[in-house]
Design a protein around this motif. Sequence first.
Motif, PDB file in Angstrom:
ATOM      1  N   LYS A  28       0.824  -1.217   0.000  1.00  0.00           N
ATOM      2  CA  LYS A  28       0.000   0.000   0.000  1.00  0.00           C
ATOM      3  C   LYS A  28       0.852   1.258   0.000  1.00  0.00           C
ATOM      4  O   LYS A  28       1.859   1.327   0.688  1.00  0.00           O
ATOM      5  CB  LYS A  28      -0.880  -0.017   1.259  1.00  0.00           C
ATOM      6  CG  LYS A  28      -1.645   1.250   1.514  1.00  0.00           C
ATOM      7  CD  LYS A  28      -3.121   1.000   1.684  1.00  0.00           C
ATOM      8  CE  LYS A  28      -3.909   2.292   1.776  1.00  0.00           C
ATOM      9  NZ  LYS A  28      -4.527   2.709   0.536  1.00  0.00           N
ATOM     10  N   VAL A  29       0.422   2.226  -0.774  1.00  0.00           N
ATOM     11  CA  VAL A  29       0.974   3.578  -0.697  1.00  0.00           C
ATOM     12  C   VAL A  29      -0.138   4.493  -0.200  1.00  0.00           C
ATOM     13  O   VAL A  29      -1.288   4.381  -0.631  1.00  0.00           O
ATOM     14  CB  VAL A  29       1.478   4.067  -2.073  1.00  0.00           C
ATOM     15  CG1 VAL A  29       1.727   5.575  -2.056  1.00  0.00           C
ATOM     16  CG2 VAL A  29       2.753   3.337  -2.473  1.00  0.00           C
ATOM     17  N   ASN A  30       0.200   5.369   0.707  1.00  0.00           N
ATOM     18  CA  ASN A  30      -0.759   6.309   1.280  1.00  0.00           C
ATOM     19  C   ASN A  30      -0.805   7.558   0.402  1.00  0.00           C
ATOM     20  O   ASN A  30       0.044   8.437   0.502  1.00  0.00           O
ATOM     21  CB  ASN A  30      -0.281   6.643   2.701  1.00  0.00           C
ATOM     22  CG  ASN A  30      -1.258   7.502   3.474  1.00  0.00           C
ATOM     23  OD1 ASN A  30      -2.062   8.224   2.884  1.00  0.00           O
ATOM     24  ND2 ASN A  30      -1.178   7.432   4.778  1.00  0.00           N
ATOM     25  N   ARG A  31      -1.799   7.613  -0.461  1.00  0.00           N
ATOM     26  CA  ARG A  31      -1.823   8.683  -1.468  1.00  0.00           C
ATOM     27  C   ARG A  31      -1.957  10.080  -0.875  1.00  0.00           C
ATOM     28  O   ARG A  31      -1.189  10.977  -1.243  1.00  0.00           O
ATOM     29  CB  ARG A  31      -2.916   8.422  -2.510  1.00  0.00           C
ATOM     30  CG  ARG A  31      -2.511   7.299  -3.431  1.00  0.00           C
ATOM     31  CD  ARG A  31      -3.495   6.911  -4.488  1.00  0.00           C
ATOM     32  NE  ARG A  31      -2.805   5.936  -5.331  1.00  0.00           N
ATOM     33  CZ  ARG A  31      -2.090   6.249  -6.400  1.00  0.00           C
ATOM     34  NH1 ARG A  31      -2.000   7.493  -6.821  1.00  0.00           N
ATOM     35  NH2 ARG A  31      -1.461   5.307  -7.075  1.00  0.00           N
ATOM     36  N   PRO A  32      -2.913  10.307   0.029  1.00  0.00           N
ATOM     37  CA  PRO A  32      -3.018  11.674   0.577  1.00  0.00           C
ATOM     38  C   PRO A  32      -1.734  12.115   1.290  1.00  0.00           C
ATOM     39  O   PRO A  32      -1.335  13.278   1.200  1.00  0.00           O
ATOM     40  CB  PRO A  32      -4.184  11.568   1.577  1.00  0.00           C
ATOM     41  CG  PRO A  32      -4.954  10.357   1.156  1.00  0.00           C
ATOM     42  CD  PRO A  32      -3.983   9.418   0.514  1.00  0.00           C
ATOM     43  N   LEU A  33      -1.092  11.174   1.965  1.00  0.00           N
ATOM     44  CA  LEU A  33       0.137  11.544   2.668  1.00  0.00           C
ATOM     45  C   LEU A  33       1.266  11.818   1.679  1.00  0.00           C
ATOM     46  O   LEU A  33       2.031  12.778   1.851  1.00  0.00           O
ATOM     47  CB  LEU A  33       0.537  10.440   3.670  1.00  0.00           C
ATOM     48  CG  LEU A  33       1.810  10.698   4.481  1.00  0.00           C
ATOM     49  CD1 LEU A  33       1.748  12.020   5.248  1.00  0.00           C
ATOM     50  CD2 LEU A  33       2.071   9.536   5.454  1.00  0.00           C
ATOM     51  N   ALA A  34       1.362  10.997   0.639  1.00  0.00           N
ATOM     52  CA  ALA A  34       2.373  11.239  -0.398  1.00  0.00           C
ATOM     53  C   ALA A  34       2.188  12.639  -0.970  1.00  0.00           C
ATOM     54  O   ALA A  34       3.143  13.408  -1.125  1.00  0.00           O
ATOM     55  CB  ALA A  34       2.264  10.192  -1.504  1.00  0.00           C
ATOM     56  N   ASP A  35       0.950  12.980  -1.207  1.00  0.00           N
ATOM     57  CA  ASP A  35       0.639  14.286  -1.761  1.00  0.00           C
ATOM     58  C   ASP A  35       1.048  15.413  -0.810  1.00  0.00           C
ATOM     59  O   ASP A  35       1.650  16.402  -1.219  1.00  0.00           O
ATOM     60  CB  ASP A  35      -0.868  14.337  -2.051  1.00  0.00           C
ATOM     61  CG  ASP A  35      -1.207  15.515  -2.933  1.00  0.00           C
ATOM     62  OD1 ASP A  35      -0.536  15.673  -3.964  1.00  0.00           O
ATOM     63  OD2 ASP A  35      -2.111  16.292  -2.562  1.00  0.00           O
ATOM     64  N   LEU A  36       0.751  15.237   0.453  1.00  0.00           N
ATOM     65  CA  LEU A  36       1.131  16.238   1.457  1.00  0.00           C
ATOM     66  C   LEU A  36       2.649  16.442   1.480  1.00  0.00           C
ATOM     67  O   LEU A  36       3.148  17.551   1.683  1.00  0.00           O
ATOM     68  CB  LEU A  36       0.635  15.783   2.840  1.00  0.00           C
ATOM     69  CG  LEU A  36       0.979  16.687   4.035  1.00  0.00           C
ATOM     70  CD1 LEU A  36       0.262  18.026   3.938  1.00  0.00           C
ATOM     71  CD2 LEU A  36       0.608  15.991   5.346  1.00  0.00           C
ATOM     72  N   LEU A  37       3.363  15.356   1.270  1.00  0.00           N
ATOM     73  CA  LEU A  37       4.830  15.429   1.300  1.00  0.00           C
ATOM     74  C   LEU A  37       5.409  15.937  -0.019  1.00  0.00           C
ATOM     75  O   LEU A  37       6.623  16.139  -0.129  1.00  0.00           O
ATOM     76  CB  LEU A  37       5.415  14.038   1.603  1.00  0.00           C
ATOM     77  CG  LEU A  37       5.122  13.488   3.006  1.00  0.00           C
ATOM     78  CD1 LEU A  37       5.504  12.012   3.085  1.00  0.00           C
ATOM     79  CD2 LEU A  37       5.874  14.283   4.065  1.00  0.00           C
ATOM     80  N   GLY A  38       4.558  16.097  -1.011  1.00  0.00           N
ATOM     81  CA  GLY A  38       5.044  16.524  -2.315  1.00  0.00           C
ATOM     82  C   GLY A  38       5.652  15.379  -3.108  1.00  0.00           C
ATOM     83  O   GLY A  38       6.463  15.601  -4.010  1.00  0.00           O
ATOM     84  N   LEU A  39       5.250  14.149  -2.787  1.00  0.00           N
ATOM     85  CA  LEU A  39       5.756  12.977  -3.506  1.00  0.00           C
ATOM     86  C   LEU A  39       4.712  12.500  -4.506  1.00  0.00           C
ATOM     87  O   LEU A  39       3.515  12.693  -4.306  1.00  0.00           O
ATOM     88  CB  LEU A  39       6.063  11.842  -2.526  1.00  0.00           C
ATOM     89  CG  LEU A  39       7.088  12.156  -1.433  1.00  0.00           C
ATOM     90  CD1 LEU A  39       7.223  10.985  -0.475  1.00  0.00           C
ATOM     91  CD2 LEU A  39       8.441  12.494  -2.063  1.00  0.00           C
ATOM     92  N   ASP A  40       5.186  11.842  -5.545  1.00  0.00           N
ATOM     93  CA  ASP A  40       4.309  11.321  -6.581  1.00  0.00           C
ATOM     94  C   ASP A  40       3.897   9.891  -6.197  1.00  0.00           C
ATOM     95  O   ASP A  40       4.705   8.967  -6.248  1.00  0.00           O
ATOM     96  CB  ASP A  40       5.081  11.344  -7.908  1.00  0.00           C
ATOM     97  CG  ASP A  40       4.286  10.754  -9.059  1.00  0.00           C
ATOM     98  OD1 ASP A  40       3.270  10.074  -8.802  1.00  0.00           O
ATOM     99  OD2 ASP A  40       4.694  10.967 -10.211  1.00  0.00           O
ATOM    100  N   ALA A  41       2.633   9.727  -5.811  1.00  0.00           N
ATOM    101  CA  ALA A  41       2.175   8.429  -5.304  1.00  0.00           C
ATOM    102  C   ALA A  41       2.298   7.339  -6.368  1.00  0.00           C
ATOM    103  O   ALA A  41       2.637   6.193  -6.056  1.00  0.00           O
ATOM    104  CB  ALA A  41       0.736   8.533  -4.811  1.00  0.00           C
ATOM    105  N   ASP A  42       2.025   7.673  -7.632  1.00  0.00           N
ATOM    106  CA  ASP A  42       2.142   6.656  -8.693  1.00  0.00           C
ATOM    107  C   ASP A  42       3.589   6.194  -8.833  1.00  0.00           C
ATOM    108  O   ASP A  42       3.852   5.012  -9.012  1.00  0.00           O
ATOM    109  CB  ASP A  42       1.646   7.212 -10.028  1.00  0.00           C
ATOM    110  CG  ASP A  42       0.134   7.380 -10.012  1.00  0.00           C
ATOM    111  OD1 ASP A  42      -0.537   6.521  -9.409  1.00  0.00           O
ATOM    112  OD2 ASP A  42      -0.356   8.378 -10.561  1.00  0.00           O
ATOM    113  N   ALA A  43       4.487   7.139  -8.751  1.00  0.00           N
ATOM    114  CA  ALA A  43       5.897   6.770  -8.860  1.00  0.00           C
ATOM    115  C   ALA A  43       6.337   5.921  -7.670  1.00  0.00           C
ATOM    116  O   ALA A  43       7.112   4.971  -7.815  1.00  0.00           O
ATOM    117  CB  ALA A  43       6.768   8.017  -8.980  1.00  0.00           C
ATOM    118  N   LEU A  44       5.810   6.243  -6.496  1.00  0.00           N
ATOM    119  CA  LEU A  44       6.140   5.424  -5.315  1.00  0.00           C
ATOM    120  C   LEU A  44       5.649   3.993  -5.494  1.00  0.00           C
ATOM    121  O   LEU A  44       6.282   3.044  -5.032  1.00  0.00           O
ATOM    122  CB  LEU A  44       5.486   6.013  -4.056  1.00  0.00           C
ATOM    123  CG  LEU A  44       6.192   7.155  -3.340  1.00  0.00           C
ATOM    124  CD1 LEU A  44       5.345   7.608  -2.154  1.00  0.00           C
ATOM    125  CD2 LEU A  44       7.581   6.752  -2.855  1.00  0.00           C
TER     126      LEU A  44
END
Length: 505
Positions: free
Chosen positions: A46-62
């Motif tokens: 699992k990747v935490n999409r809202p958190l990735a977004d908050l961190l400025g990370l690309d959830a799809d890339a993760l």
Amino acid sequence: MPQDLAANPPTGPFASAVFDNSYARLPGRFFTRLSPSPVSGPGLIKVNRPLADLLGLDADALASEAGVQMLAGNRLPPGADPLAQVYAGHQFGGWSPQLGDGRAILLGEIVGRDGVRRDIQLKGSGRTPYSRSADGRAALGPVMREYIISEAMYALGIPTTRSLAAVTTGDAVYRESALPGAVLTRVAQSHIRVGTFQYLYSRDDAEGLRALADHVIDRHYPEAAAADQPYAAMLEAILVRQAALVAQWMLVGFIHGVMNTDNMQIAGETIDYGPCAFMDAFHPGRVYSSIDHQGRYAYGNQASIAQWNLAQLAQALLPILDESPEAAVQQAQAIVDTFPKRFEAAFTEGLRAKLGLFSAEAGDLALAQGLLTAMTKGEADFTLTFRWLANVVDGQGLALRNPRNLFNDPAVFEEWLQAWAARAQREDVAPVDRAAAMRAVNPLFIPRNHLVEEAIRAGEDRGDFGPMEALLAVLAHPFDDQPDAARYALPPTPEQVVPQTFCGT
Ligand code: AMP
Ligand code: MG
């Protein structure tokens, strides 16, 4: 940075984020630089999409192949400066002079879109100099547990470390039996603990204490820098956050389970989801942890344990609080002594809100204690009792969801209801407003043990993470009525009860 990464331009999961590793700039004796140990077959849970977004990370890339390699510790993201932090601590009251990240690696820090600096840490990433005799790994079950419960805490509005991702490793870890291994990506405002200060104090390292305190002030308590005595102001500010945090735990029936000083985080977030649990039927002496034989960390002991831990922190700060040892002790003691009153204020205020009271009266804590006593006697479910109290106020759903039915012995509860009604009547608040206010603070959905266990069983036994997804989706909105999710609101049946929880080790 490894060769292949230095040669590659920084594209991929962490491309848009800039690591800025302030902890790695502290004195070298605070940590050991080293990389995670590779695993054989990383797989995404699992990747935490809202958190990735908050961190400025690309959830799809993760979630991509390259991202999963990074989340498993097989590749380093550009800009990471991986290290294991050293600390010490009191475990169940006994002093351990040398602990540290025995199975975790801090990759570095990212300043999120909200301007907040956060640690990105891999947990379960292999041995470090602080592993002692253990393997540096984490099993899938505890990783799922931490992911689910920390994200549930976040949704409940309780300060907590968070979970950015979870991956399987393809390698077995050996506990009582062979279990699938996993790595959690933990996100925290920092991983500095009471035990980090204790480590430096125990080595007579006043210079180190000063450097760490300055770092903590800069990072977590900037307002303390302007105080006459910044380190005393820092201690007080830490205490204020801990008092509020423990009150918040207790207001949702949360039992941390392992409140060792190395598991108390300086920034005031809940950390270390090992044997923690949310209570079903209320009892102040409730303990879930299989290793807490004395009940040291029982529900009702949490405030006094927090104060004890803060006294250890205060002691560790003595060398930098004041040049005069007597004056330092006096300052430290005066601050630590304020804990009970701060905790009680936070707890009382929270209980008032749970009872739908808008004003403050002297007898409110006693009134709330009366309900807790009735719940103890009647073995009533903590979460549903508070949630369904609102139904008594506005009559909604009362036929099916009457709190009275949660008590083995409704007489004590009914007597309490009279006292509560009399108290509420002294306020000019419309029933609809009171009920709405109550539903906004009394959650319907908590990560009940049996639900967490059910999700873990599916993941561990069948590699099926669907139940975890479903549970996370419900827990993300704990205060909303979710008609399709009614099952998740229910206490366990006698067969479903999970009486004990275990450490993540
Ligand atoms: P905890 O009980 O999770 O707070 O951990 C206490 C200490 O034991 C910390 O220093 C951890 O890093 C270390 N530790 C826990 N589990 C492991 C493990 N599987 N391998 C290495 N160190 C561990
Ligand atoms: Mg710990």
